[in-house]
Design an enzyme around this catalytic site. Structure first.
Site, PDB file in Angstrom:
ATOM      1  N   GLY A 163       0.825  -1.216   0.000  1.00  0.00           N
ATOM      2  CA  GLY A 163       0.000   0.000   0.000  1.00  0.00           C
ATOM      3  C   GLY A 163       0.856   1.263   0.000  1.00  0.00           C
ATOM      4  O   GLY A 163       2.027   1.223   0.377  1.00  0.00           O
ATOM      5  N   ASP A 215      -5.533   7.655  11.255  1.00  0.00           N
ATOM      6  CA  ASP A 215      -6.892   7.412  10.790  1.00  0.00           C
ATOM      7  C   ASP A 215      -8.006   7.208  11.802  1.00  0.00           C
ATOM      8  O   ASP A 215      -7.789   7.141  13.008  1.00  0.00           O
ATOM      9  CB  ASP A 215      -6.874   6.266   9.784  1.00  0.00           C
ATOM     10  CG  ASP A 215      -7.680   6.622   8.543  1.00  0.00           C
ATOM     11  OD1 ASP A 215      -8.255   7.716   8.508  1.00  0.00           O
ATOM     12  OD2 ASP A 215      -7.733   5.803   7.615  1.00  0.00           O
ATOM     13  N   ARG A 271     -12.366   0.348  -4.072  1.00  0.00           N
ATOM     14  CA  ARG A 271     -12.852  -0.636  -3.115  1.00  0.00           C
ATOM     15  C   ARG A 271     -14.368  -0.573  -3.183  1.00  0.00           C
ATOM     16  O   ARG A 271     -14.935   0.483  -3.506  1.00  0.00           O
ATOM     17  CB  ARG A 271     -12.455  -0.211  -1.694  1.00  0.00           C
ATOM     18  CG  ARG A 271     -11.212  -0.822  -1.160  1.00  0.00           C
ATOM     19  CD  ARG A 271     -10.964  -0.430   0.285  1.00  0.00           C
ATOM     20  NE  ARG A 271     -11.294   0.933   0.628  1.00  0.00           N
ATOM     21  CZ  ARG A 271     -12.443   1.326   1.168  1.00  0.00           C
ATOM     22  NH1 ARG A 271     -13.400   0.443   1.441  1.00  0.00           N
ATOM     23  NH2 ARG A 271     -12.665   2.595   1.449  1.00  0.00           N
ATOM     24  N   LYS A 315     -17.894   5.696  -2.878  1.00  0.00           N
ATOM     25  CA  LYS A 315     -17.157   5.810  -4.143  1.00  0.00           C
ATOM     26  C   LYS A 315     -18.060   6.090  -5.352  1.00  0.00           C
ATOM     27  O   LYS A 315     -17.566   6.300  -6.458  1.00  0.00           O
ATOM     28  CB  LYS A 315     -16.351   4.531  -4.413  1.00  0.00           C
ATOM     29  CG  LYS A 315     -15.372   4.162  -3.292  1.00  0.00           C
ATOM     30  CD  LYS A 315     -14.132   5.040  -3.267  1.00  0.00           C
ATOM     31  CE  LYS A 315     -13.157   4.603  -2.172  1.00  0.00           C
ATOM     32  NZ  LYS A 315     -11.978   5.465  -2.069  1.00  0.00           N
ATOM     33  N   VAL A 338      -6.246   6.460  -6.548  1.00  0.00           N
ATOM     34  CA  VAL A 338      -6.331   5.825  -7.865  1.00  0.00           C
ATOM     35  C   VAL A 338      -6.088   6.857  -8.970  1.00  0.00           C
ATOM     36  O   VAL A 338      -5.327   6.618  -9.909  1.00  0.00           O
ATOM     37  CB  VAL A 338      -7.699   5.132  -8.032  1.00  0.00           C
ATOM     38  CG1 VAL A 338      -7.933   4.718  -9.470  1.00  0.00           C
ATOM     39  CG2 VAL A 338      -7.780   3.914  -7.103  1.00  0.00           C
ATOM     40  N   GLU A 380      -2.458   7.599  -9.280  1.00  0.00           N
ATOM     41  CA  GLU A 380      -1.686   6.490  -9.855  1.00  0.00           C
ATOM     42  C   GLU A 380      -1.877   6.437 -11.376  1.00  0.00           C
ATOM     43  O   GLU A 380      -0.935   6.151 -12.127  1.00  0.00           O
ATOM     44  CB  GLU A 380      -2.126   5.169  -9.208  1.00  0.00           C
ATOM     45  CG  GLU A 380      -1.771   5.107  -7.720  1.00  0.00           C
ATOM     46  CD  GLU A 380      -2.507   4.025  -6.938  1.00  0.00           C
ATOM     47  OE1 GLU A 380      -2.357   4.001  -5.713  1.00  0.00           O
ATOM     48  OE2 GLU A 380      -3.233   3.213  -7.552  1.00  0.00           O
ATOM     49  N   ASP A 408       0.039  45.502  32.646  1.00  0.00           N
ATOM     50  CA  ASP A 408      -1.366  45.351  32.274  1.00  0.00           C
ATOM     51  C   ASP A 408      -2.178  45.583  33.549  1.00  0.00           C
ATOM     52  O   ASP A 408      -1.641  45.487  34.661  1.00  0.00           O
ATOM     53  CB  ASP A 408      -1.571  43.932  31.715  1.00  0.00           C
ATOM     54  CG  ASP A 408      -3.036  43.578  31.589  1.00  0.00           C
ATOM     55  OD1 ASP A 408      -3.771  44.360  30.969  1.00  0.00           O
ATOM     56  OD2 ASP A 408      -3.441  42.526  32.125  1.00  0.00           O
TER      57      ASP A 408
HETATM   58  C1  GDG Z   1      -8.437   5.897   2.240  1.00  0.00           C
HETATM   59  C2  GDG Z   1      -9.362   7.073   1.916  1.00  0.00           C
HETATM   60  C3  GDG Z   1      -7.435   8.194   0.802  1.00  0.00           C
HETATM   61  C4  GDG Z   1      -7.218  -0.781  -5.652  1.00  0.00           C
HETATM   62  N1  GDG Z   1      -7.502  -1.906  -6.315  1.00  0.00           N
HETATM   63  C5  GDG Z   1      -6.387  -2.656  -6.306  1.00  0.00           C
HETATM   64  C6  GDG Z   1      -5.396  -1.967  -5.642  1.00  0.00           C
HETATM   65  N2  GDG Z   1      -5.948  -0.809  -5.240  1.00  0.00           N
HETATM   66  C7  GDG Z   1      -5.244   0.234  -4.509  1.00  0.00           C
HETATM   67  C8  GDG Z   1      -5.135   1.472  -5.359  1.00  0.00           C
HETATM   68  C9  GDG Z   1      -4.925   2.557  -4.298  1.00  0.00           C
HETATM   69  C10 GDG Z   1      -5.692   1.994  -3.105  1.00  0.00           C
HETATM   70  O1  GDG Z   1      -5.949   0.638  -3.367  1.00  0.00           O
HETATM   71  C11 GDG Z   1      -7.023   2.698  -2.917  1.00  0.00           C
HETATM   72  O2  GDG Z   1      -6.775   3.952  -2.365  1.00  0.00           O
HETATM   73  P1  GDG Z   1      -7.863   5.117  -2.349  1.00  0.00           P
HETATM   74  O3  GDG Z   1      -7.199   6.362  -1.927  1.00  0.00           O
HETATM   75  O4  GDG Z   1      -8.445   5.259  -3.684  1.00  0.00           O
HETATM   76  O5  GDG Z   1      -9.018   4.665  -1.333  1.00  0.00           O
HETATM   77  P2  GDG Z   1      -9.199   4.079   0.188  1.00  0.00           P
HETATM   78  O6  GDG Z   1      -8.756   2.687   0.285  1.00  0.00           O
HETATM   79  O7  GDG Z   1     -10.621   4.307   0.503  1.00  0.00           O
HETATM   80  O8  GDG Z   1      -8.274   4.954   1.166  1.00  0.00           O
HETATM   81  C12 GDG Z   1      -8.879   7.760   0.652  1.00  0.00           C
HETATM   82  C13 GDG Z   1      -6.556   7.060   1.286  1.00  0.00           C
HETATM   83  O9  GDG Z   1      -7.101   6.461   2.466  1.00  0.00           O
HETATM   84  C14 GDG Z   1      -5.149   7.539   1.596  1.00  0.00           C
HETATM   85  O10 GDG Z   1      -5.141   8.540   2.568  1.00  0.00           O
HETATM   86  O11 GDG Z   1      -6.957   8.604  -0.462  1.00  0.00           O
HETATM   87  O12 GDG Z   1      -9.686   8.868   0.382  1.00  0.00           O
HETATM   88  O13 GDG Z   1     -10.701   6.626   1.766  1.00  0.00           O
HETATM   89  O14 GDG Z   1      -3.578   2.674  -3.965  1.00  0.00           O
HETATM   90  O15 GDG Z   1      -4.078   1.332  -6.248  1.00  0.00           O
HETATM   91  N3  GDG Z   1      -4.152  -2.435  -5.490  1.00  0.00           N
HETATM   92  C15 GDG Z   1      -3.870  -3.652  -6.024  1.00  0.00           C
HETATM   93  N4  GDG Z   1      -4.811  -4.383  -6.679  1.00  0.00           N
HETATM   94  C16 GDG Z   1      -6.063  -3.920  -6.837  1.00  0.00           C
HETATM   95  O16 GDG Z   1      -6.892  -4.610  -7.431  1.00  0.00           O
HETATM   96  N5  GDG Z   1      -2.634  -4.134  -5.926  1.00  0.00           N
END
Ligand code: GDG
Length: 726
Positions: free
Chosen positions: A29, A141, A273, A278, A377, A380, A498
């Protein structure tokens, strides 16, 4: 040596037990990558739940602990019941919907709240086992909102940082929670709190103000004696990793394979997720509308929709899964052809190379959360576009939208706008795509995850240093002797005093705080010494000061620096100012007086004060919060400032302050001995304006720019008496 302890609900590992064997894999992650540079160093550790239930009968605890220890990790074990009530329950059925504005989904349950407290305590105990007072603890968090305060009570001097990865909601949402105050008080145990966006930070500060009665100045909050800081620190990604993976041989091989399978259609990518925040169903409906309105794109474009299983034991997530399944079925059933599938839908996760191949192939990334703390996402996707071709459609409800203004931004509740955005993206000229992508790449490259981690640590260190600089030293015998010696040997002395809270204690009625016989005697002794110039620096109006003290050879600064009177005996204004704004503000204050029995207005030449010292305890503080935010709103364009003093809120022209006025004396007469004493935060300006050699003394125990402190006005009188006799 001092170490850093990272704390998050989940450890960056995937652990499971299959056929009696423990399997272990470290996870990749973004957070784990970013913090890798920290927790893998020296004695540093990462503390959290290893991801599998360990009930009493479980025999793997020692093995898990040993395995983790090798990688600088320390486990906090949770039972299945705790996972159910704490994680799935309070975290994901109470806080998550509340913080994402899905308030209709909140479950209010006392047992879940108890489990949340219990697990947070469990984390605190685990920290207690490994921490030393000079360590740094960085808590992550929404699962651990109570933890900062719990750690603070175990280690009062330890350095604590906290980062919230999800949005912090507006007070109007947060106030719904019966446990809002406890959650907030838990958070402000930290020294530095980071949020993804300015809006999250602003909402948090507003809740602190409304619920804890503590205002802020530029993101800094005084929690008792401790000054803490809040800031917006948008999290970045490991840009280099995504950029490099996009050209890895395995990624390229996958791209070739996938392309052969799906054919030459344009591709829209959607990855999340499984979560109602979302906006997955809304996105599907928008795509359906798009196909209906733009039939020319039938057979020419598909969505690659990846939904990663998550929290599927929570009721709302199960329902969502069914809704998504139905919608995909309906759209594919209606529009699909033998040679073309509108939606390639996957309910599972993929390895990084596969993800990278999807990012490469996608013409459009459709990232449309209803609400998202940041959203990685979309970042990335941008990092993976080596040829800079591709378009990002991004919801303005994602934290990332604040940074990525070159994306096509949409409101995910506006289906027509989403349809138009899809069309705009699919027909966008390559030149424009490259131009937009280039700007976004540059920004993400710079504000990457390593930058974010370094910045967080830097901000935490900064506020800790400021805390130390604000620590005042109670005047002990040694300092007292030093003050008296320097006083005695000085040919010229300047003393700034004062009045309320410094020379006299607080009275219910301000007019009762008149000088008494003792005070007159003390002041008289001081002014009898020809080396002394004694300046009373007060927020009071000049008439009162004149009436009470005018007959003495004192000098004055009145109304916080509007008026001055030197030994020549004439009152003069210090800067040219107007008081025309007072009518409007007075009307507002009268409204508050009507609603707040015991409060009253004091009017001065260039300021107005709302006093609440006689108001029922608690009510005055609540009204102050409301009044200051109301006034700040009104004051913005009028060059006014709203000051909160002791039991008062004062509104005055912003050019005026005690320090600016006191500096006139300091500049005019070079004095080897200078002393300034004051009790509330309006006196902080005086302390700051003093030269290095001055003795600055704060009355009371809160953090101050003064070097020294004395506990009460009677101690001040004691010191002044000693000086008068020296
Ligand atoms: C929380 C907050 C905030 C997804 N599918 C696969 C995969 N992923 C990875 C993505 C991305 C991560 O999971 C998802 O990160 P997000 O930021 O989009 O969402 P949350 O999990 O809800 O995260 C969010 C984050 O914390 C950080 O502070 O941005 O707003 O909700 O890295 O690439 N990775 C792999 N396979 C998958 O199928 N390997």
């Amino acid at each position: 040596m001092a170490k850093t302890i990272i704390v998050s609900n989940r450890l960056p590992v995937k652990m499971s037990i299959k056929e009696g064997e423990l399997s272990y894999q470290s996870s990749e992650g973004g957070l784990a990558t970013g913090l890798g540079s920290i927790y893998k160093e020296g004695d540093n550790i990462w503390l959290g739940w290893p991801g599998l239930a360990t009930d009493k009968k479980n025999t793997f605890k020692d093995e898990i602990t040993d395995t983790l220890q090798k990688d600088n990790m320390f486990p906090v074990f949770l039972t299945s019941k705790e996972i159910e009530d704490f994680y799935e329950g309070f975290c994901n059925e109470t806080i998550w919907p509340n913080f994402h504005y899905f308030n209709q989904y909140i479950i209010y349950d006392d047992d879940m709240w108890k489990a949340y407290q219990k697990v947070n305590r469990k984390f605190a105990k685990a920290i207690e086992k490994v921490a030393e007072p000079d360590d740094t603890v960085w808590i992550h968090d929404y699962q651990l909102l109570l933890l900062p305060e719990m750690v603070r009570s175990l280690f009062p001097k330890i350095s604590i940082g906290f980062f919230l990865h999800i949005p912090f909601p507006s007070y109007e949402s947060f106030r719904l929670l019966p446990w809002r105050r406890e959650l907030l008080m838990g958070m402000i145990g930290a020294d530095f709190l980071g949020f993804h966006t300015y809006d999250d930070m602003r909402h948090f500060l507003s809740s602190v103000s409304r619920l804890a009665g503590i205002g802020n100045s530029n993101g800094k909050i005084n929690v008792g004696n401790r000054k803490i800081m809040v800031d917006a620190l948008p999290m970045g990604i490991d840009y280099q990793k995504y950029h490099e993976t996009a050209s890895a041989p395995e990624t390229l091989a996958r791209e070739v394979r996938y392309r052969t399978n799906i054919g030459e259609t344009k591709l829209i990518l959607s990855i999340d997720r499984l979560d109602y925040s979302k906006g997955i169903p809304q996105r599907l409906r928008a795509f359906e509308q798009f196909l209906k309105r733009h039939p020319e794109f039938l057979e020419k474009v598909s969505i690659m929709m990846i939904v990663v299983p998550s929290r599927d034991s929570v009721g709302k997530y199960k329902e969502l899964k069914e809704e998504v399944d139905l919608l995909v079925g309906r759209i594919n059933g209606h529009y699909g052809r033998l040679n073309w599938t509108p939606i390639h839908y996957f309910y599972r996760s993929f390895p990084l190379n596969a993800l990278s191949a999807f990012y490469r192939m996608a013409d459009v990334a459709l990232v449309t959360p209803m609400r998202d703390g940041m959203n990685l996402v979309c970042k990335e996707f941008i990092a993976s576009k080596l040829d800079k071709k591709g378009v990002l459609i991004l919801s303005e409800m994602a934290g990332a939208s604040k940074e990525l203004s070159d994306a096509i931004q949409i409101n995910p509740n506006d289906i027509h706008q989403m349809v138009d955005a899809l069309h705009q993206a699919l027909i966008m000229e390559e030149e424009e795509q490259i131009q937009r992508m280039d700007v976004m790449q540059k920004s993400l490259q710079r504000y990457n995850i390593h930058h974010w981690v370094a910045l967080f640590m830097e901000r935490l260190k900064f506020i800790r240093e400021e805390q130390q600089s604000l620590e005042t030293k109670i005047i002990d015998d040694l300092t007292r002797t030093d003050i008296i010696e320097k006083y005695s040997s000085a040919e010229k002395r300047l003393i700034f005093l004062d009045y309320d809270g410094t020379l006299t204690g607080f009275k219910g009625n301000p007019q009762m705080a008149k000088p008494d016989k003792e005070l007159y005697e003390i002041l008289q002794k001081l002014i009898d010494q020809p080396q002394n110039r004694v300046v009373v620096v007060s927020g009071r109006d000049k008439t009162t000061l004149e009436e009470w003290l005018g007959h003495l050879s004192l000098e004055f600064i009145a109304e916080h620096g509007v008026w001055k009177k030197e030994l020549d005996g004439k009152w003069k204004t210090i800067t040219k100012i107007t008081g025309q704004w007072k009518d409007e503000i007075r009307t507002v204050l009268e409204g508050y007086v009507n609603r707040t029995p015991g409060s009253f207005i004091e009017e001065k030449d260039y300021s107005i004060v709302w006093h609440y010292r006689k108001v029922e305890t608690g009510l005055g503080e609540i009204r102050t919060r409301e009044l200051t935010s109301h006034l700040n709103y009104l004051a913005g364009n009028k060059n006014l400032q709203v000051l909160e003093g002791h039991m008062v809120v004062e509104i005055k022209n912003s050019e005026i302050n005690k320090g600016r006025a006191a500096a006139l004396w300091v500049d005019k007469q070079k004095s080897p001995f200078i002393m300034a004493i004051g009790d509330d935060w309006t006196d902080e300006d005086t302390f700051v304006a003093m030269p290095e050699h001055a003795f600055t003394i704060k009355v009371g125990s809160s953090a101050s720019a003064a070097k020294y402190s004395l506990p009460s006005p009677s101690e001040v009188r004691g010191l002044l008496t000693q000086l008068g006799q020296a």
